[in-house]
Design a protein around this motif. Structure first.
Motif, PDB file in Angstrom:
ATOM      1  N   ASP A   1      46.395  59.418  45.151  1.00  0.00           N
ATOM      2  CA  ASP A   1      45.746  60.148  46.278  1.00  0.00           C
ATOM      3  C   ASP A   1      43.792  59.648  46.430  1.00  0.00           C
ATOM      4  OD1 ASP A   1      43.957  62.075  47.249  1.00  0.00           O
ATOM      5  OD2 ASP A   1      45.142  63.332  46.572  1.00  0.00           O
TER       6      ASP A   1
ATOM      7  N   GLU B   1      41.135  60.453  47.409  1.00  0.00           N
ATOM      8  CA  GLU B   1      40.017  61.000  47.457  1.00  0.00           C
ATOM      9  C   GLU B   1      39.819  62.256  46.079  1.00  0.00           C
ATOM     10  OE1 GLU B   1      41.229  61.291  51.862  1.00  0.00           O
ATOM     11  OE2 GLU B   1      42.264  60.759  49.890  1.00  0.00           O
TER      12      GLU B   1
ATOM     13  N   ILE C   1      49.489  59.639  49.253  1.00  0.00           N
ATOM     14  CA  ILE C   1      49.520  59.838  50.499  1.00  0.00           C
ATOM     15  C   ILE C   1      48.774  58.900  51.076  1.00  0.00           C
ATOM     16  CG2 ILE C   1      46.882  60.479  51.732  1.00  0.00           C
ATOM     17  CD1 ILE C   1      48.758  62.667  49.990  1.00  0.00           C
TER      18      ILE C   1
ATOM     19  N   ARG D   1      43.199  58.381  56.380  1.00  0.00           N
ATOM     20  CA  ARG D   1      44.209  59.370  56.316  1.00  0.00           C
ATOM     21  C   ARG D   1      45.054  59.160  57.216  1.00  0.00           C
ATOM     22  NH1 ARG D   1      45.578  64.491  52.039  1.00  0.00           N
ATOM     23  NH2 ARG D   1      44.176  63.946  50.505  1.00  0.00           N
TER      24      ARG D   1
ATOM     25  N   THR E   1      48.695  51.820  51.509  1.00  0.00           N
ATOM     26  CA  THR E   1      47.660  51.275  51.666  1.00  0.00           C
ATOM     27  C   THR E   1      47.715  50.690  52.930  1.00  0.00           C
ATOM     28  OG1 THR E   1      46.544  49.788  50.531  1.00  0.00           O
ATOM     29  CG2 THR E   1      45.867  51.832  49.621  1.00  0.00           C
TER      30      THR E   1
ATOM     31  N   TYR F   1      47.731  55.897  53.825  1.00  0.00           N
ATOM     32  CA  TYR F   1      46.472  55.137  54.283  1.00  0.00           C
ATOM     33  C   TYR F   1      46.332  54.672  55.112  1.00  0.00           C
ATOM     34  CZ  TYR F   1      44.030  58.513  50.737  1.00  0.00           C
ATOM     35  OH  TYR F   1      44.471  59.945  49.719  1.00  0.00           O
TER      36      TYR F   1
ATOM     37  N   THR G   1      48.490  61.218  57.855  1.00  0.00           N
ATOM     38  CA  THR G   1      49.352  62.045  57.611  1.00  0.00           C
ATOM     39  C   THR G   1      51.326  61.370  58.124  1.00  0.00           C
ATOM     40  OG1 THR G   1      47.994  63.564  58.667  1.00  0.00           O
ATOM     41  CG2 THR G   1      49.985  64.203  58.202  1.00  0.00           C
TER      42      THR G   1
END
Length: 351
Positions: free
Chosen positions: A62, A64, A221, A231, A333, A223, A233
């Motif tokens: 993650d 962020e 997550i 991001r 990513t 990206y 989702t």
């Protein structure tokens, strides 16, 4: 086209290794270079006979929250789900409950006979069935189509029941409708939901404690891009898509699964041979995954090669049969799949 490109890249890597360009690099430098070039973040795990011999995590699960990627971080594994599904089907065949050479209509009694009598379960597992992708037109007009809440039977009727696109066994078409039908077969012969069968016959017996169809709260997550940071989702998908690409797993689980399936006794010998027998040579495609001949140490070696791509996530599980070495690479990513494949392949030259 993709397979040819990958094999060309693999040949270049082999030539580089023989010239001392790749093989002379330390493994850490190779990973650092790949991370810089491709914005790779994720997990690299190498094992021998199912035992980890090297682990490297890069960047964040993650970004962020600055939450580091870890060995136990779950990642969606997309099409590697097809490989897992194939294990369940082979176990059902071992138990005498299905026959991969039987027509689809033996198990789906209400499916149209004019096409279903021609399609074998093996055709579906090799993506050479000719079943059309009746879902694709809907997805173009409805971005939320993958969340439509209908039964497996209704999904088969809506998306998998058109006229054959080609005669079964004569062409390759990587479509999710093959796998919707296989879910329907699994549910028909067991009387249980697909996810329950997978837990009972695959993830449970293999001890895959972190492999599931439910996205965990601690999953990485996905990206779309790193610069700018964006991001992608991970959307929930309906159960009838799970066999095609719905599983989430960890590097440790995938390493263990590869060893138990390819080196161990999870499958009977005949099932193991079926799993790794290429059914469509141009794509190196066997049952639910690929089997490739690639050069390592100047010699051709045979590998199982499982890959997945979805919602910013990329995954590779490469397993070398002759020495029981496995490379698992998980990423969040949006690295190109070709780059992931060539990176994983290059790691085999660093053993």
């Amino acid at each position: 086209m993709y397979r040819r490109t990958f094999l060309t890249g693999a040949a270049l890597l082999c030539a580089s290794a023989q010239a001392g360009i790749v093989s002379g690099k330390p493994r850490e430098e190779l990973i650092d270079s790949f991370a810089r070039k491709e914005n790779f973040q994720g997990v690299v795990l190498i094992g021998k006979a199912g035992k980890p011999i090297y682990l490297r995590t890069v960047g964040f699960a993650d970004i962020e929250a600055q939450k580091p990627a870890k060995l136990e971080t779950p990642y969606p594994i997309a099409s590697i789900s097809k490989w897992l599904t194939s294990l369940a089907l082979l176990k059902l065949q071992e138990a005498g409950r299905i026959d991969l050479e039987a027509p689809l209509t033996r198990y789906l009694k209400t499916y149209r006979a004019d096409t279903g009598d021609k399609v074998r379960l093996r055709h579906l597992m090799t993506n050479i069935s000719g079943i059309p992708n009746g879902f694709a037109p809907l997805l173009k007009t409805n971005p939320g189509a993958m969340q439509i809440d209908i039964s497996t039977g209704e999904a088969v009727q809506r998306y998998c029941s058109g006229d054959l696109k080609f005669a079964p066994g004569t062409a390759f078409d990587y479509t999710p409708t093959n796998w919707m039908l296989l879910i329907a077969v699994i549910e028909a012969v067991t009387g249980k939901p697909y996810a329950a069968v997978m837990a009972e016959m695959v993830s449970g017996p293999l001890g895959l404690k972190h492999t599931t169809t439910v996205l965990p709260a601690d999953a990485a997550i996905g990206y779309r891009s790193i610069s700018p940071l964006q991001r992608q989702t991970m959307e929930e998908i309906a159960p009838y898509f799970m066999a095609s690409g719905g599983f989430i797993s960890t590097a440790g689980d995938l390493l263990s699964a590869a060893h138990q399936v390819f080196d161990g006794g999870f499958l009977a010998p005949a099932s193991k041979r079926a799993l790794i027998t290429v059914g469509w040579a141009e794509e190196s495609y066997a049952l639910g995954g690929r089997v490739k001949s690639l050069f390592v140490d100047g010699m051709p070696r045979v590998f199982a090669w499982e890959t997945g791509r979805t919602f910013g996530y990329r995954s590779v599980v490469g397993h070398r049969f002759d020495d029981q070495t496995t490379v698992v690479v998980l990423n969040n990513t949006s690295v190109s799949q070709r780059a992931m494949d060539e990176f994983a392949y290059s790691l085999f030259g660093q053993m």
